[in-house]
Structures are given as structure tokens and as C-alpha cells.
Design a protein around this motif. Structure first.
Motif, PDB file in Angstrom:
ATOM      1  N   ALA A   1       0.830  -1.209   0.000  1.00 51.89           N
ATOM      2  CA  ALA A   1       0.000   0.000   0.000  1.00 51.89           C
ATOM      3  C   ALA A   1       0.865   1.259   0.000  1.00 51.89           C
ATOM      4  CB  ALA A   1      -0.938  -0.008   1.206  1.00 51.89           C
ATOM      5  N   ALA A   2       1.961   1.225   0.747  1.00 57.89           N
ATOM      6  CA  ALA A   2       2.857   2.390   0.787  1.00 57.89           C
ATOM      7  C   ALA A   2       3.545   2.601  -0.562  1.00 57.89           C
ATOM      8  CB  ALA A   2       3.883   2.221   1.898  1.00 57.89           C
ATOM      9  N   ALA A   3       3.895   1.532  -1.244  1.00 59.25           N
ATOM     10  CA  ALA A   3       4.493   1.654  -2.580  1.00 59.25           C
ATOM     11  C   ALA A   3       3.491   2.296  -3.541  1.00 59.25           C
ATOM     12  CB  ALA A   3       4.935   0.286  -3.093  1.00 59.25           C
ATOM     13  N   ASN A   4       2.234   1.896  -3.442  1.00 60.75           N
ATOM     14  CA  ASN A   4       1.192   2.513  -4.266  1.00 60.75           C
ATOM     15  C   ASN A   4       1.009   3.983  -3.912  1.00 60.75           C
ATOM     16  OD1 ASN A   4       0.685   0.099  -5.620  1.00 60.75           O
ATOM     17  ND2 ASN A   4      -0.907  -0.515  -4.185  1.00 60.75           N
TER      18      ASN A   4
ATOM     19  N   GLY B   1       3.866  10.886  -6.944  1.00 60.50           N
ATOM     20  CA  GLY B   1       4.562  11.249  -8.175  1.00 60.50           C
ATOM     21  C   GLY B   1       5.657  12.271  -7.925  1.00 60.50           C
ATOM     22  N   GLU B   2       5.788  13.179  -8.847  1.00 62.40           N
ATOM     23  CA  GLU B   2       6.806  14.229  -8.749  1.00 62.40           C
ATOM     24  C   GLU B   2       6.294  15.449  -7.987  1.00 62.40           C
ATOM     25  OE1 GLU B   2       9.933  13.576  -9.728  1.00 62.40           O
ATOM     26  OE2 GLU B   2       9.110  11.602 -10.221  1.00 62.40           O
ATOM     27  N   GLU B   3       5.001  15.474  -7.707  1.00 66.39           N
ATOM     28  CA  GLU B   3       4.398  16.637  -7.055  1.00 66.39           C
ATOM     29  C   GLU B   3       4.859  16.832  -5.611  1.00 66.39           C
ATOM     30  OE1 GLU B   3       0.126  17.294  -7.684  1.00 66.39           O
ATOM     31  OE2 GLU B   3       0.243  15.702  -9.191  1.00 66.39           O
ATOM     32  N   LYS B   4       5.064  15.738  -4.910  1.00 62.74           N
ATOM     33  CA  LYS B   4       5.422  15.796  -3.484  1.00 62.74           C
ATOM     34  C   LYS B   4       6.605  14.862  -3.233  1.00 62.74           C
ATOM     35  CE  LYS B   4       1.734  18.258  -2.315  1.00 62.74           C
ATOM     36  NZ  LYS B   4       1.809  19.581  -1.754  1.00 62.74           N
ATOM     37  N   PRO B   5       7.827  15.257  -3.622  1.00 64.29           N
ATOM     38  CA  PRO B   5       8.970  14.341  -3.515  1.00 64.29           C
ATOM     39  C   PRO B   5       9.295  13.904  -2.084  1.00 64.29           C
ATOM     40  CG  PRO B   5       9.687  16.551  -4.149  1.00 64.29           C
ATOM     41  CD  PRO B   5       8.196  16.548  -4.196  1.00 64.29           C
ATOM     42  N   GLY B   6       9.157  14.789  -1.105  1.00 66.47           N
ATOM     43  CA  GLY B   6       9.447  14.416   0.280  1.00 66.47           C
ATOM     44  C   GLY B   6       8.480  13.368   0.803  1.00 66.47           C
ATOM     45  N   LEU B   7       7.198  13.546   0.489  1.00 65.42           N
ATOM     46  CA  LEU B   7       6.195  12.578   0.910  1.00 65.42           C
ATOM     47  C   LEU B   7       6.364  11.259   0.157  1.00 65.42           C
ATOM     48  CD1 LEU B   7       3.089  14.933   1.163  1.00 65.42           C
ATOM     49  CD2 LEU B   7       4.458  14.004   3.032  1.00 65.42           C
ATOM     50  N   ARG B   8       6.732  11.369  -1.119  1.00 66.00           N
ATOM     51  CA  ARG B   8       6.962  10.151  -1.900  1.00 66.00           C
ATOM     52  C   ARG B   8       8.099   9.346  -1.272  1.00 66.00           C
ATOM     53  NH1 ARG B   8       8.908  12.030  -6.589  1.00 66.00           N
ATOM     54  NH2 ARG B   8      11.015  11.449  -6.005  1.00 66.00           N
ATOM     55  N   GLU B   9       9.172  10.020  -0.855  1.00 59.34           N
ATOM     56  CA  GLU B   9      10.309   9.327  -0.229  1.00 59.34           C
ATOM     57  C   GLU B   9       9.905   8.646   1.080  1.00 59.34           C
ATOM     58  OE1 GLU B   9      13.721  11.911   0.103  1.00 59.34           O
ATOM     59  OE2 GLU B   9      13.542  12.491  -2.017  1.00 59.34           O
TER      60      GLU B   9
ATOM     61  N   ALA C   1       6.900   7.536   1.880  1.00 60.14           N
ATOM     62  CA  ALA C   1       6.084   6.368   1.523  1.00 60.14           C
ATOM     63  C   ALA C   1       6.974   5.247   0.989  1.00 60.14           C
ATOM     64  CB  ALA C   1       5.021   6.758   0.494  1.00 60.14           C
ATOM     65  N   GLU C   2       7.973   5.586   0.187  1.00 62.22           N
ATOM     66  CA  GLU C   2       8.908   4.573  -0.322  1.00 62.22           C
ATOM     67  C   GLU C   2       9.675   3.918   0.825  1.00 62.22           C
ATOM     68  OE1 GLU C   2      11.217   6.860  -3.112  1.00 62.22           O
ATOM     69  OE2 GLU C   2       9.828   6.435  -4.773  1.00 62.22           O
ATOM     70  N   SER C   3      10.022   4.700   1.840  1.00 58.19           N
ATOM     71  CA  SER C   3      10.727   4.153   3.003  1.00 58.19           C
ATOM     72  C   SER C   3       9.872   3.134   3.747  1.00 58.19           C
ATOM     73  CB  SER C   3      11.140   5.278   3.958  1.00 58.19           C
ATOM     74  OG  SER C   3      12.071   6.138   3.340  1.00 58.19           O
ATOM     75  N   ILE C   4       8.579   3.421   3.857  1.00 59.30           N
ATOM     76  CA  ILE C   4       7.662   2.456   4.484  1.00 59.30           C
ATOM     77  C   ILE C   4       7.632   1.178   3.651  1.00 59.30           C
ATOM     78  CG2 ILE C   4       5.260   1.965   5.118  1.00 59.30           C
ATOM     79  CD1 ILE C   4       4.948   5.028   5.595  1.00 59.30           C
ATOM     80  N   ALA C   5       7.562   1.352   2.339  1.00 63.12           N
ATOM     81  CA  ALA C   5       7.483   0.190   1.435  1.00 63.12           C
ATOM     82  C   ALA C   5       8.740  -0.675   1.514  1.00 63.12           C
ATOM     83  CB  ALA C   5       7.255   0.665   0.003  1.00 63.12           C
ATOM     84  N   LYS C   6       9.891  -0.052   1.725  1.00 59.40           N
ATOM     85  CA  LYS C   6      11.163  -0.787   1.750  1.00 59.40           C
ATOM     86  C   LYS C   6      11.486  -1.382   3.120  1.00 59.40           C
ATOM     87  CE  LYS C   6      13.118   1.953  -1.985  1.00 59.40           C
ATOM     88  NZ  LYS C   6      14.032   3.051  -2.295  1.00 59.40           N
ATOM     89  N   ALA C   7      10.889  -0.833   4.165  1.00 60.58           N
ATOM     90  CA  ALA C   7      11.171  -1.316   5.523  1.00 60.58           C
ATOM     91  C   ALA C   7      10.625  -2.728   5.694  1.00 60.58           C
ATOM     92  CB  ALA C   7      10.558  -0.382   6.559  1.00 60.58           C
ATOM     93  N   GLU C   8      11.455  -3.609   6.216  1.00 57.62           N
ATOM     94  CA  GLU C   8      11.031  -4.997   6.410  1.00 57.62           C
ATOM     95  C   GLU C   8      10.466  -5.235   7.801  1.00 57.62           C
ATOM     96  OE1 GLU C   8      14.099  -7.694   5.195  1.00 57.62           O
ATOM     97  OE2 GLU C   8      14.332  -6.669   3.280  1.00 57.62           O
TER      98      GLU C   8
END
Length: 182
Positions: A81-84, A90-98, A100-107
Motif C-alpha cells: 500500500a505504501a508503494a502505491n 509522483g513528482e508533485e510531493k517528492p518528500g512525501l513520496r520518499e 512512503a517509499e521508506s515504508i514500502a522498503k522497511a522490512e
């Protein structure tokens, strides 16, 4: 002409036979008006929120999915869900995107929960400023992260704690109700 009639008769016979051989029966449950009203009280009003732009609506949907996965102690579901959600920013909110990506990558689910708390802090203005219909509930658990406390947003007033999941599912309270600005 006789050939078409014969073929039609054979097909009709086959379809009638097939229908008779199918033993599945449809079952219908009837509820009284009182039973329906009782169930309505138990059913949460889902998808009550509308936003002025598609990006925020998509992010909100993925935020709720992430929160629910954390509530269910589902690290894999939270990551998906975080990856989605990251794609939604997108490119509109790079800090928020990062974030969310961190949540997606965290194991580790505890790390996901920490990052989700950070994301919640950062998305508050986004959600409240773009809300055009419905209600968002800002909820709080005072015991999260060694009693330092943490917030999250919900589409319903019932507490489902993403920071403790099944351990303390109903720990928390609604601290604020966010409605569209008029």
C-alpha cells in the motif's frame, strides 16, 4: 430448413438438460426493516471523503490501506500500500513520496509504524486543505512509541490503532474532526 430445425431442437434439449443437471440453488436471506437498521449502525460509512484533486484522493486511499495493514500487523500489506501511495505522490510531493517509499522498503513492521507516524505528520495539511467532502478523523494514541504518542488519520471515528495493531487495537481517541473548508 429441416437441418436448422433439428440443430435448434438438439441445442434446446442440451440447454434444458444442462439446466436440470445444475443442482446449485440460489438462496435469499430476507431481513426485517429493524434488522437492516441494526446492521446499518454497525456498518462504517466508507469512502465518505472527497478531495479537490485526484492525486490527494489516490494518496488518501493508499494511506488508509497502509493504516489498515499496520492495524492488522501485516507488514507485507503495508509495504504494498505504501508503494502505491509513493506512486500517487509522483513528482508533485517528492518528500512525501520518499517517506512512503521508506515504508514500502522497511522490512520490520515497527520501523514501518515509525515512518507511518512521520508520514502522518507531513500529510495533515495535504489532506485537510484538499478535502472537499466528508469527514476525516484525526486520532491519537498516547502510548505509542514509549508513551511519546502518535497521531493517524481515519475515515471513520472508530479507533483501530496502527501503532499497536492486535495488541491494543482500540487504544486511542479522536482528537480532531476535519471537514471541508467553506
Amino acid at each position: 430448413m429441416r437441418m436448422n430445425f433439428a440443430i435448434t431442437a438438439i441445442l434446446l434439449t442440451l440447454s434444458i438438460t444442462a439446466c436440470k443437471n445444475e443442482k446449485k440453488q440460489q438462496q435469499v436471506e430476507m431481513n426485517s426493516p429493524a434488522e437492516v437498521k441494526k446492521e446499518e449502525k454497525k456498518t462504517a460509512d466508507i469512502a465518505d471523503q472527497d478531495f479537490i484533486d485526484g492525486m490527494t484522493g489516490k494518496v488518501w486511499h493508499n494511506y488508509l490501506q497502509t493504516r489498515m495493514a499496520l492495524t492488522k500487523d501485516d507488514a507485507e500489506g503495508a509495504a504494498t500500500a505504501a508503494a502505491n501511495m509513493a506512486e500517487g505522490f509522483g513528482e508533485e510531493k517528492p518528500g512525501l513520496r520518499e517517506l512512503a517509499e521508506s515504508i514500502a522498503k522497511a522490512e520490520d513492521i515497527n520501523k514501518q509504524r515509525e515512518l507511518f507516524s512521520e508520514l502522518t505528520k507531513e500529510t495533515g495539511d495535504l489532506f485537510s486543505e484538499a478535502l472537499s467532502g466528508g469527514t476525516i478523523y484525526k486520532q491519537y494514541c498516547p502510548m505509542a512509541f514509549n508513551n511519546t504518542g502518535a497521531y493517524w488519520y481515519s475515515d471513520v471515528p472508530e479507533i483501530r490503532n496502527p501503532y499497536f495493531g492486535s495488541k491494543m487495537l482500540k487504544c486511542g481517541e479522536v482528537k480532531d474532526t476535519i471537514r471541508p473548508k467553506k
